[in-house]
Design a protein around this motif. Structure first.
Motif, PDB file in Angstrom:
ATOM      1  N   ASP A   1       0.837  -1.196   0.000  1.00  0.00           N
ATOM      2  CA  ASP A   1       0.000   0.000   0.000  1.00  0.00           C
ATOM      3  C   ASP A   1       0.875   1.250   0.000  1.00  0.00           C
ATOM      4  OD1 ASP A   1       0.639   0.733   2.821  1.00  0.00           O
ATOM      5  OD2 ASP A   1      -0.223  -1.257   3.136  1.00  0.00           O
TER       6      ASP A   1
ATOM      7  N   ASN B   1       1.962  -3.858   6.086  1.00  0.00           N
ATOM      8  CA  ASN B   1       0.998  -4.153   7.162  1.00  0.00           C
ATOM      9  C   ASN B   1       1.670  -4.653   8.438  1.00  0.00           C
ATOM     10  OD1 ASN B   1      -1.090  -3.457   5.570  1.00  0.00           O
ATOM     11  ND2 ASN B   1      -1.957  -5.483   5.341  1.00  0.00           N
TER      12      ASN B   1
ATOM     13  N   LYS C   1     -14.065   7.697   4.979  1.00  0.00           N
ATOM     14  CA  LYS C   1     -12.811   7.628   4.209  1.00  0.00           C
ATOM     15  C   LYS C   1     -11.644   7.220   5.099  1.00  0.00           C
ATOM     16  CE  LYS C   1     -13.881  10.924   0.548  1.00  0.00           C
ATOM     17  NZ  LYS C   1     -13.825  12.355   0.216  1.00  0.00           N
TER      18      LYS C   1
ATOM     19  N   LYS D   1     -11.842   3.538   5.776  1.00  0.00           N
ATOM     20  CA  LYS D   1     -11.488   2.771   4.574  1.00  0.00           C
ATOM     21  C   LYS D   1      -9.973   2.720   4.397  1.00  0.00           C
ATOM     22  CE  LYS D   1     -13.029   2.311  -0.192  1.00  0.00           C
ATOM     23  NZ  LYS D   1     -13.713   2.951  -1.313  1.00  0.00           N
ATOM     24  N   MET D   2      -9.314   3.881   4.575  1.00  0.00           N
ATOM     25  CA  MET D   2      -7.850   3.918   4.442  1.00  0.00           C
ATOM     26  C   MET D   2      -7.181   3.058   5.511  1.00  0.00           C
ATOM     27  SD  MET D   2      -6.770   7.795   3.298  1.00  0.00           S
ATOM     28  CE  MET D   2      -7.906   8.807   4.227  1.00  0.00           C
TER      29      MET D   2
ATOM     30  N   MET E   1      -8.429   0.455   6.996  1.00  0.00           N
ATOM     31  CA  MET E   1      -8.674  -0.960   6.681  1.00  0.00           C
ATOM     32  C   MET E   1      -7.738  -1.451   5.574  1.00  0.00           C
ATOM     33  SD  MET E   1     -12.831  -0.869   6.981  1.00  0.00           S
ATOM     34  CE  MET E   1     -13.241  -2.494   6.368  1.00  0.00           C
ATOM     35  N   GLN E   2      -7.329  -0.540   4.685  1.00  0.00           N
ATOM     36  CA  GLN E   2      -6.397  -0.922   3.618  1.00  0.00           C
ATOM     37  C   GLN E   2      -4.977  -1.100   4.158  1.00  0.00           C
ATOM     38  OE1 GLN E   2      -7.077   2.300   0.886  1.00  0.00           O
ATOM     39  NE2 GLN E   2      -8.717   1.248  -0.191  1.00  0.00           N
ATOM     40  N   VAL E   3      -4.647  -0.322   5.188  1.00  0.00           N
ATOM     41  CA  VAL E   3      -3.278  -0.304   5.701  1.00  0.00           C
ATOM     42  C   VAL E   3      -3.034  -1.365   6.776  1.00  0.00           C
ATOM     43  CG1 VAL E   3      -1.533   1.139   6.836  1.00  0.00           C
ATOM     44  CG2 VAL E   3      -3.132   2.182   5.278  1.00  0.00           C
TER      45      VAL E   3
ATOM     46  N   ARG F   1      -6.430  -7.304   9.387  1.00  0.00           N
ATOM     47  CA  ARG F   1      -7.727  -7.543  10.026  1.00  0.00           C
ATOM     48  C   ARG F   1      -7.609  -7.957  11.496  1.00  0.00           C
ATOM     49  NH1 ARG F   1     -13.182  -8.791   8.550  1.00  0.00           N
ATOM     50  NH2 ARG F   1     -12.792  -8.332   6.349  1.00  0.00           N
TER      51      ARG F   1
ATOM     52  N   TRP G   1      -7.982  -4.996  13.762  1.00  0.00           N
ATOM     53  CA  TRP G   1      -9.093  -4.049  13.533  1.00  0.00           C
ATOM     54  C   TRP G   1      -9.914  -3.794  14.799  1.00  0.00           C
ATOM     55  CZ3 TRP G   1     -11.851  -5.344   8.227  1.00  0.00           C
ATOM     56  CH2 TRP G   1     -10.948  -5.072   7.180  1.00  0.00           C
TER      57      TRP G   1
END
Length: 214
Positions: free
Chosen positions: A2, A7, A162, A165-166, A168-170, A173, A176
């Motif tokens: 990313d 991650n 937003k 979302k960012m 969750m991309q970085v 899980r 989280w």
């Protein structure tokens, strides 16, 4: 890969705050899932401290979903009149109660929670985290929206969806469920609008701290 890094690297970098705040209860002073849901709805655009103040009288009058389901705006509003947007929130709470009816029917999935009036992704993530069910997103409250870009975790945005979302991309899980609240607590206690950088357990990886140190 990313834009912001690996991650695994971020998990390692954020470990000090994950450890520091792991499992700490949300600042809303609730005693069961019903109270949490009501307080989360009321806390939108308001402070947790204010909601904690009005909660005892509210829950004495409305101890469960059944009692709320048979009420009306006129009866409910006096208990929440010190809350911002109380008229709209009264409608939302009554509609939620009429839909759910019983405490034991409170849903605990993202899809079912966001289908309810007054509950967006942020609120749903808080409810799911406190209920200890597997996370389907990351809490992105106003503290997270301020702190995550400051650290260098995501780009700056004022939009919670937003930001989530960012994040969750970085982030992987498996973190989280706790990382959103960990960043939020960091923002409440240390990484405030005027941050106390020397006290921060993750200042060594923070983009803002590196910049001010030059």
């Amino acid at each position: 890969m990313d834009l912001f890094g690996n991650n695994t690297e971020w998990t390692k970098n954020l470990e000090p705050i994950l450890t520091k705040y792991k499992g700490r209860k949300h600042p809303l002073e609730y005693h069961n899932l019903y109270q949490l849901m009501v307080m989360v709805v009321l806390s939108a655009q308001d402070s947790d401290a204010n909601i904690n103040k009005i909660a005892p009288a509210l829950f004495e009058a409305y101890p469960n979903m059944d009692s709320l389901a048979v009420s009306n705006s006129e009866a409910l509003i006096p208990y929440i009149s010190k809350v911002r947007n109380f008229g709209t929130k009264a409608k939302w709470l009554l509609e939620i109660a009429q839909t759910i009816q019983k405490d034991e029917k409170i849903p605990l999935t993202m899809e079912d929670l966001v289908a309810l009036k007054g509950i967006g992704r942020k609120s749903a993530n808080v409810i799911m985290r406190e209920a200890k069910v597997p996370a389907q997103g990351i809490i992105a409250d106003l503290h997270v929206i301020r702190v995550a870009p400051r650290i260098g975790l995501i780009q700056e945005t004022k939009d919670g969806i937003k930001a989530e979302k960012m994040l969750m991309q970085v982030l992987p899980r498996e973190i989280w469920g706790e990382i959103g609240m960990a960043i939020s607590f960091l923002g409440r206690e240390i990484c405030r609008p005027q941050p106390k950088c020397p006290e921060c357990p993750i200042n060594s990886i923070c983009a803002f701290y590196k910049k001010i140190k030059g």
